[in-house]
Design a protein around this motif. Structure first.
Motif, short mmCIF file in Angstrom:
data_model
loop_
_atom_site.label_atom_id
_atom_site.label_comp_id
_atom_site.label_asym_id
_atom_site.label_seq_id
_atom_site.Cartn_x
_atom_site.Cartn_y
_atom_site.Cartn_z
N UNK A 286 0.84 -1.21 0.00
CA UNK A 286 0.00 0.00 0.00
C UNK A 286 0.87 1.26 0.00
N UNK A 287 2.00 1.21 0.71
CA UNK A 287 2.91 2.36 0.73
C UNK A 287 3.57 2.56 -0.64
N UNK A 288 3.94 1.48 -1.30
CA UNK A 288 4.49 1.59 -2.65
C UNK A 288 3.47 2.25 -3.57
N UNK A 289 2.21 1.88 -3.45
CA UNK A 289 1.16 2.49 -4.29
C UNK A 289 1.08 3.99 -4.06
N UNK A 290 1.25 4.44 -2.82
CA UNK A 290 1.25 5.88 -2.53
C UNK A 290 2.45 6.54 -3.20
N UNK A 291 3.63 5.94 -3.08
CA UNK A 291 4.82 6.49 -3.73
C UNK A 291 4.66 6.52 -5.25
N UNK A 292 4.03 5.50 -5.83
CA UNK A 292 3.86 5.43 -7.28
C UNK A 292 3.04 6.60 -7.83
N UNK A 293 2.27 7.26 -6.98
CA UNK A 293 1.46 8.41 -7.39
C UNK A 293 2.22 9.74 -7.30
N UNK A 294 3.43 9.72 -6.81
CA UNK A 294 4.21 10.94 -6.62
C UNK A 294 4.57 11.54 -7.98
N UNK A 295 4.39 12.86 -8.14
CA UNK A 295 4.76 13.50 -9.41
C UNK A 295 6.27 13.39 -9.66
N UNK A 296 6.66 13.25 -10.91
CA UNK A 296 8.06 13.03 -11.24
C UNK A 296 8.95 14.25 -11.04
N UNK A 297 8.37 15.45 -10.84
CA UNK A 297 9.22 16.59 -10.53
C UNK A 297 9.67 16.59 -9.07
N UNK A 298 9.14 15.68 -8.27
CA UNK A 298 9.54 15.51 -6.87
C UNK A 298 10.74 14.57 -6.84
N UNK B 206 12.96 14.12 -3.71
CA UNK B 206 13.24 13.56 -2.40
C UNK B 206 12.01 13.59 -1.52
N UNK B 207 11.63 12.42 -1.00
CA UNK B 207 10.40 12.28 -0.22
C UNK B 207 10.72 11.66 1.13
N UNK B 208 10.09 12.18 2.17
CA UNK B 208 10.14 11.56 3.48
C UNK B 208 8.74 11.08 3.81
N UNK B 209 8.64 9.85 4.28
CA UNK B 209 7.38 9.27 4.70
C UNK B 209 7.44 9.05 6.21
N UNK B 210 6.47 9.59 6.93
CA UNK B 210 6.40 9.43 8.37
C UNK B 210 5.25 8.47 8.65
N UNK B 211 5.60 7.26 9.08
CA UNK B 211 4.59 6.22 9.21
C UNK B 211 4.80 5.32 10.40
N UNK B 212 4.33 4.10 10.23
CA UNK B 212 4.19 3.14 11.33
C UNK B 212 4.83 1.79 10.97
N UNK B 213 5.18 1.06 12.00
CA UNK B 213 5.55 -0.34 11.81
C UNK B 213 4.30 -1.20 11.93
N UNK B 214 4.28 -2.35 11.29
CA UNK B 214 5.39 -3.00 10.58
C UNK B 214 5.58 -2.53 9.14
N UNK B 215 4.71 -1.65 8.63
CA UNK B 215 4.79 -1.24 7.23
C UNK B 215 6.08 -0.56 6.84
N UNK B 216 6.57 0.36 7.69
CA UNK B 216 7.78 1.12 7.35
C UNK B 216 9.00 0.19 7.30
N UNK B 217 9.15 -0.66 8.30
CA UNK B 217 10.28 -1.59 8.31
C UNK B 217 10.17 -2.56 7.13
N UNK B 218 8.98 -3.09 6.93
CA UNK B 218 8.78 -4.01 5.81
C UNK B 218 9.11 -3.36 4.47
N UNK B 219 8.72 -2.11 4.31
CA UNK B 219 9.00 -1.41 3.06
C UNK B 219 10.50 -1.21 2.87
N UNK B 220 11.20 -0.84 3.93
CA UNK B 220 12.65 -0.68 3.83
C UNK B 220 13.30 -2.00 3.39
N UNK B 221 12.87 -3.10 3.97
CA UNK B 221 13.40 -4.41 3.59
C UNK B 221 13.08 -4.75 2.13
#
Length: 172
Positions: free
Chosen positions: A92-104, A106-121
Motif C-alpha cells: 500500500x505504501x508503494x502504491x502511494x509512492x507510485x502516485x508521486x509527481x516526477x518533478x519531486x 526527495x520524499x520523506x514518509x512518516x509512518x508506522x511499523x510494521x509497514x515502514x520496516x517491511x518497506x525498507x526491507x
C-alpha cells in the motif's frame, strides 16, 4: 537537479507513543518520543537532503513526530497528511509512492511499523556499508529512519529497485 541524480526516500517511523485511553489513531507521543523526534530531526538535517515532499500518516503520533522533526530542517517541504499511510502494508505504501509527481526528487514518509520496516526491507535490493546489518540488528525502533535511493520515475518504484544508503535509530 540533474536527471542522473537518484531519487531519495526516507522512511521515518513515528517516535515513541504514549498509551492513554484513546483510540490507536489518536495516541500522542510520550515524553521520550518528543525528545527522540527532535533528535531524529537533527539527524535528518545532517543528511543534507532537501525534501520536496513529506507524506505523513494522519495519526496523532506521526503528526507530532513530524512537527518536532521538521523544525530541525533548513527547508520545510510540502507536507501531505495521507490517510492511506496509517496502518499501511508495504504494498500500500508503494502504491502511494507510485502516485508521486516526477518533478519531486526527495520524499520523506512518516509512518508506522510494521509497514515502514517491511518497506525498507522490500525496496532495498542492495545496501551500502553496514546499513543493512545495523537495521537488522536494531529492527526499526520508534523514531528510527532508513534512507534509500533509486533511479527512475516514481511509477517504477517496486521491490528490490532501491539501495539502502543509511539507517539511524535513537540510542536504546
Amino acid at each position: 537537479m540533474s536527471a542522473a541524480e537518484p531519487r531519495r526516500i526516507v522512511l521515518f517511523r513515528h517516535a515513541k507513543a504514549d498509551w492513554p485511553q484513546v483510540s490507536d489513531h489518536e495516541r500522542p507521543l510520550a515524553e521520550r518520543g518528543r525528545m527522540d523526534a527532535a533528535v531524529a530531526g537533527r539527524k535528518l538535517a545532517d543528511t543534507g537532503i532537501t525534501f520536496d515532499l513529506a507524506l505523513c500518516s494522519t495519526a496523532t503520533r506521526t503528526r507530532e513526530t513530524w512537527k518536532l522533526a521538521v523544525h530541525e530542517l533548513a527547508h520545510r517541504p510540502k507536507t501531505v497528511y495521507e490517510e492511506r499511510v496509517y496502518d499501511a502494508s508495504p504494498g500500500e505504501l508503494i502504491a502511494v509512492f507510485n502516485e508521486t509527481p516526477d518533478d519531486v526528487r526527495n520524499v520523506i514518509l512518516i509512518g508506522h511499523n510494521p509497514g515502514v520496516h517491511g518497506l525498507a526491507d522490500i525496496l532495498s535490493g542492495t545496501a551500502e556499508g553496514d546499513a543493512r546489518e545495523r537495521m537488522e540488528r536494531r529492527g526499526f525502533p520508534a523514531a528510527g529512519f532508513a534512507l534509500l535511493s533509486f533511479d527512475g520515475p516514481w511509477k517504477s518504484l517496486e521491490p528490490g529497485v532501491a539501495t539502502l544508503t543509511d539507517y539511524w535509530a535513537p540510542a536504546e
